[in-house]
Design an enzyme around this catalytic site. Structure first.
Site, mmCIF file in Angstrom:
data_model
loop_
_atom_site.group_PDB
_atom_site.id
_atom_site.type_symbol
_atom_site.label_atom_id
_atom_site.label_comp_id
_atom_site.label_asym_id
_atom_site.label_seq_id
_atom_site.Cartn_x
_atom_site.Cartn_y
_atom_site.Cartn_z
ATOM 1 N N ASP A 479 9.829 34.092 28.482
ATOM 2 C CA ASP A 479 10.008 32.726 28.980
ATOM 3 C C ASP A 479 8.675 31.969 28.959
ATOM 4 O O ASP A 479 7.606 32.570 28.810
ATOM 5 C CB ASP A 479 10.559 32.822 30.416
ATOM 6 C CG ASP A 479 11.365 31.603 30.829
ATOM 7 O OD1 ASP A 479 11.295 30.579 30.135
ATOM 8 O OD2 ASP A 479 12.057 31.682 31.853
ATOM 9 N N ASP A 551 18.659 25.666 29.543
ATOM 10 C CA ASP A 551 18.971 26.112 30.906
ATOM 11 C C ASP A 551 20.294 25.527 31.368
ATOM 12 O O ASP A 551 20.747 25.837 32.462
ATOM 13 C CB ASP A 551 17.849 25.702 31.869
ATOM 14 C CG ASP A 551 16.769 26.759 31.908
ATOM 15 O OD1 ASP A 551 16.985 27.846 31.346
ATOM 16 O OD2 ASP A 551 15.704 26.491 32.497
HETATM 17 C C1 DGJ Z 1 13.923 29.532 32.863
HETATM 18 C C2 DGJ Z 1 14.905 30.249 31.983
HETATM 19 O O1 DGJ Z 1 15.374 29.403 30.988
HETATM 20 C C3 DGJ Z 1 16.035 30.795 32.847
HETATM 21 O O2 DGJ Z 1 17.016 31.362 32.044
HETATM 22 C C4 DGJ Z 1 15.440 31.784 33.808
HETATM 23 O O3 DGJ Z 1 14.933 32.885 33.097
HETATM 24 C C5 DGJ Z 1 14.363 31.125 34.628
HETATM 25 N N1 DGJ Z 1 13.394 30.457 33.812
HETATM 26 C C6 DGJ Z 1 13.662 32.121 35.506
HETATM 27 O O4 DGJ Z 1 12.583 31.606 36.154
#
Ligand code: DGJ
Length: 745
Positions: A479, A551
């Site tokens: 991430d 997201d």
């Molecule tokens: C952003 C990601 O896109 C989510 O899927 C998740 O992993 C969160 N971060 C966790 O902080």
């Protein structure tokens, strides 16, 4: 694939495309043509084509020596600003404060087959028989600069890749202020400028604008390719449909700051350019040193938007995605993020893992919150050691338990970040990207690590390596949740390197970490992610075969995001998770069926609290997973096709089919219910074989009927009275399975 005519005209071609270049009267490299294949070029055709390039002007050194020759309207491969061409150029170089008006003249060329994969830097690659390249050496003798400009054509694909390197052959240092990776010059055929733009939670929506005189541009200055714009752009003829019309796509194999622009001059000529964003960028070229830009690709199709999407997908799947994952089965994932957020411990996770296994899932991905003392997003990034409160028996014990359930294990990392509240920051405050003055912006409570510093990259690698070994890790979710501000590296300052090199050096550091991990653990599956889809690009796909695209896991939002993304990227790169209803991002309620139908195009996953599901819903999940497994190959690596629907914005129809046109799956989605719809509606399925008979969900129908008359749309979409209505309401979906029944003869 490469034809050399009289040592001055160069023709890269296959059955789909031709790309023609020539040496201009001033000895620079000119562009002649990129479009549908011309086949072999005859000598008389060369004369004809050369006339277009004003070869009749004879050999001239500079435009002022011959009134009839100017670079102003010449199609060039490496245009530079400052002589008779007043448009923005591709390359700007200074010697101290003096601009160098370069004059790169054709010197030499060589051709070669194949293109090696170098894991240190993202670029396309190909086996010996799959591609042929031509490398030009262009020399500016007076300014003592050399360019190596290489074009590659690939077997059966409408794509040309271009890479380039500039070298300083002089004794004084030079400074590159701009070096665009790709330039494509062509006539405006009433093109629209297409880009994939949006924001966090709504990435890669298709935007189109008519091109007018002047410059249109998209880009990123965030230190990542970004949520707002994507390096994939296209020019499409105004009347282009899903399967007809000229379309030119362009993309950059890069994940950092970029610029993509098209400039139209007074004669309707277009100059499309892509590269590292010149803002806040310059690069010192010491005597004897070279600088190589990221590679750029140009794709052509005369088969409309689906043609472009299919060409892009094939190219990426064959020549960008890590070879190990090109044909490999992608596991069905359970991810605990939207199921638990930070509120979990080993016991809760193992219960979820067991449940996910019993429903048929194959890989448990442990998301954010497993390390340090991270119970919210304000601490512990950089401390990649499991939280003993959550894992009292250690992370390897947890990993063993997961593996003993016959599940693969994935773990979330955010390698490029550090929390102020972390041991790493306490030990190494100088490792943070931060200007020496006091002000430093915090994003999501975290700082960005200085990946321009090789010691930082090595330290993070060692911390990750330990976890990978301890857990026998199968999968990493990588991430990256904030962008770079106050860009400044203490390491670069100490080493006398200009801060304007920071952004690019940061990206090279990120690629170096990918390289280190994959060299040590070549079969680990890395899923890219950046606060969802903030770094969905070919640089990341070179290492990560799939990316978490947004997201926003809402199925309706994903219809738009996936439709946009698939124009430039393959279905296999798009991770899909079925999440809860009401959806956590937009609060929308949709049926489990609708969510599953949407998530099945691409690698599948689930990300919701399995214990809040009814027995019936669990059964539905089991059945869907069984169906997905049966069709996984098709749904990951099949050919994607966007079908034309009459409902336009409100209706989406996706299809995927195999290379023999023997099997297809079609998902039809209607977003909102419409009052009093037509009682019947049809979807033409153009890619089927007219001469074959298919079974559509068990009913036999001829290919030519399905192609021309069409597939009868699910009648719950069209029911006009309660006699015929089966299901009504918003967010409806239906999946057809089409399979060859028999050969007609
Ligand atoms: C952003 C990601 O896109 C989510 O899927 C998740 O992993 C969160 N971060 C966790 O902080």
């Amino acid at each position: 694939m490469i034809e050399i005519i009289n040592e001055t005209m160069f023709h890269l071609y296959n059955e789909k495309i031709s790309y023609v270049m020539t040496v201009l009267p001033n000895q620079q490299l000119g562009h002649v043509y990129f479009g549908p294949s011309l086949g072999k070029i005859e000598a008389f055709d060369q004369t004809y084509l050369d006339q277009k390039m004003n070869k009749s002007a004879g050999t001239v050194k500079f435009f002022e020596e011959n009134n009839s020759f100017t670079l102003a309207d010449r199609y060039q491969e490496l245009p530079t600003y400052g002589t008779s061409d007043f448009r923005e150029g591709a390359l700007t170089i200074f010697e101290e404060e003096t601009p160098l008006y370069t004059d790169f003249q054709f010197n030499h060329f060589r051709t070669y087959w194949g293109k090696e994969r170098d894991i240190c830097k993202p670029a396309s690659f190909a086996a010996t028989h799959e591609s042929q390249s031509i490398e030009f050496e262009l020399i500016d003798t007076e300014r003592e600069l050399r360019i190596e400009l290489t074009y590659t054509i690939f077997q059966h694909l409408g794509t040309i890749a271009r890479k380039q390197k500039v070298s300083n052959m002089g004794s004084e240092a030079r400074r590159i202020e701009r070096f665009m990776s790709g330039v494509l010059e062509l006539k405006n055929r009433d093109f629209d400028w297409l880009h994939l733009s949006g924001a966090w939670l709504k990435e890669r929506h298709i935007k189109t604008t008519p091109i007018t005189q002047g410059t249109m541009r998209v880009g990123s200055l965030k230190g990542a390719s970004g949520h707002q714009h994507n390096p994939f752009v296209a020019l499409k003829e105004k009347n282009t449909t899903n399967d007809q019309g000229f379309v030119y796509g362009a993309n950059l194999i890069y994940s950092g700051n970029f610029l993509a622009q098209v400039e139209m001059d007074e004669w309707n000529n277009l100059r499309l350019m892509l590269g590292i964003h010149p803002e806040h960028f310059s690069w010192k070229l010491e005597p004897g040193a070279s600088f190589e830009t990221p590679e750029c690709i140009f794709t052509f199709s005369d088969l409309g938007m689906n043609g472009l999407s299919q060409e892009s997908a094939r190219f990426v799947e064959k020549h960008i995605i890590p070879p190990y994952w090109q044909e490999a089965k992608r596991p069905i994932v359970f991810n605990n993020w939207e199921a638990t957020y930070f509120d979990f411990d080993e016991e809760k996770l193992l219960a979820l893992a067991k449940e996910s296994r019993s429903l048929g899932m194959e890989c448990f991905v442990l998301d954010d919150g497993w390390f340090g003392k991270r119970n919210n997003d304000r601490s512990s990034l950089g401390d990649w050691v499991a939280d003993p409160d959550k894992f009292p028996n250690g992370i390897s014990h947890f990993a063993q338990k997961i593996h003993s359930l016959d599940l693969k294990l994935g773990v979330w990392f955010e390698p490029e970040m550090v929390s102020p509240d972390s041991m790493l920051y306490q030990e190494h405050p100088e490792w943070v990207v931060k200007h020496p003055y006091d002000r430093v912006s915090i994003g999501r409570g975290q700082y960005v690590l200085d990946f321009a510093n090789p010691a930082v990259v090595e330290a993070i690698f060692q911390a990750m390596e330990k976890v990978i070994i301890e857990t026998k890790l199968d999968y990493i979710k990588w991430d990256m949740n904030r962008n770079i501000t106050e860009a400044y590296s203490a390491y670069l300052a100490e080493n006398g390197i200009a801060q304007t090199e920071f952004y690019h050096r940061y990206m090279l550091g990120v690629y170096d970490l990918y390289q280190k991990i994959l060299s040590a653990f070549p079969t680990i599956l890395i899923e890219g992610c950046a606060g969802g889809g903030g770094r969905y690009d070919l640089g990341i796909l070179f290492y990560s075969p799939q990316i978490w695209p947004s997201d926003d896991s809402d199925a309706v939002e994903r219809l738009t995001i996936q439709t946009g993304t698939l124009l430039g990227y393959p279905m296999s790169s798009f991770s899909n998770h079925v999440s809860a209803s009401p959806n956590h991002q937009v609060g929308r309620m949709t049926s489990l069926m609708f969510r599953q139908h949407t998530a099945m195009f691409g690698p599948l996953g689930y990300e919701l609290d399995l214990f809040s599901l009814s027995r019936q819903e669990k059964q539905q999940i089991k059945e869907h997973i069984a169906f997905y497994k049966q069709h996984r190959r098709l749904l990951t690596f099949g050919t994607f096709y966007q079908l034309e629907t009459s409902g336009k914005q409100n209706e989406v129809a996706w299809a995927v089919y195999d290379s023999n046109q023997e099997e297809a799956l079609i998902g039809v989605y209607r977003v909102l219910a419409t009052a009093n719809p037509a009682s019947e509606d049809f979807l033409q399925i153009p890619f089927l074989d007219a001469d074959r008979v298919y079974q559509v969900n068990e009913t036999p129908v001829s290919g030519r009927i399905l192609k021309n008359f069409g597939l009868r749309k699910p009648y719950q979409f069209n029911a006009v009275n309660h006699e015929t209505a089966q299901i009504k309401g918003d967010f409806q979906s239906f999946v057809y399975h089409i399979q060859i029944a028999e050969n007609k003869e």
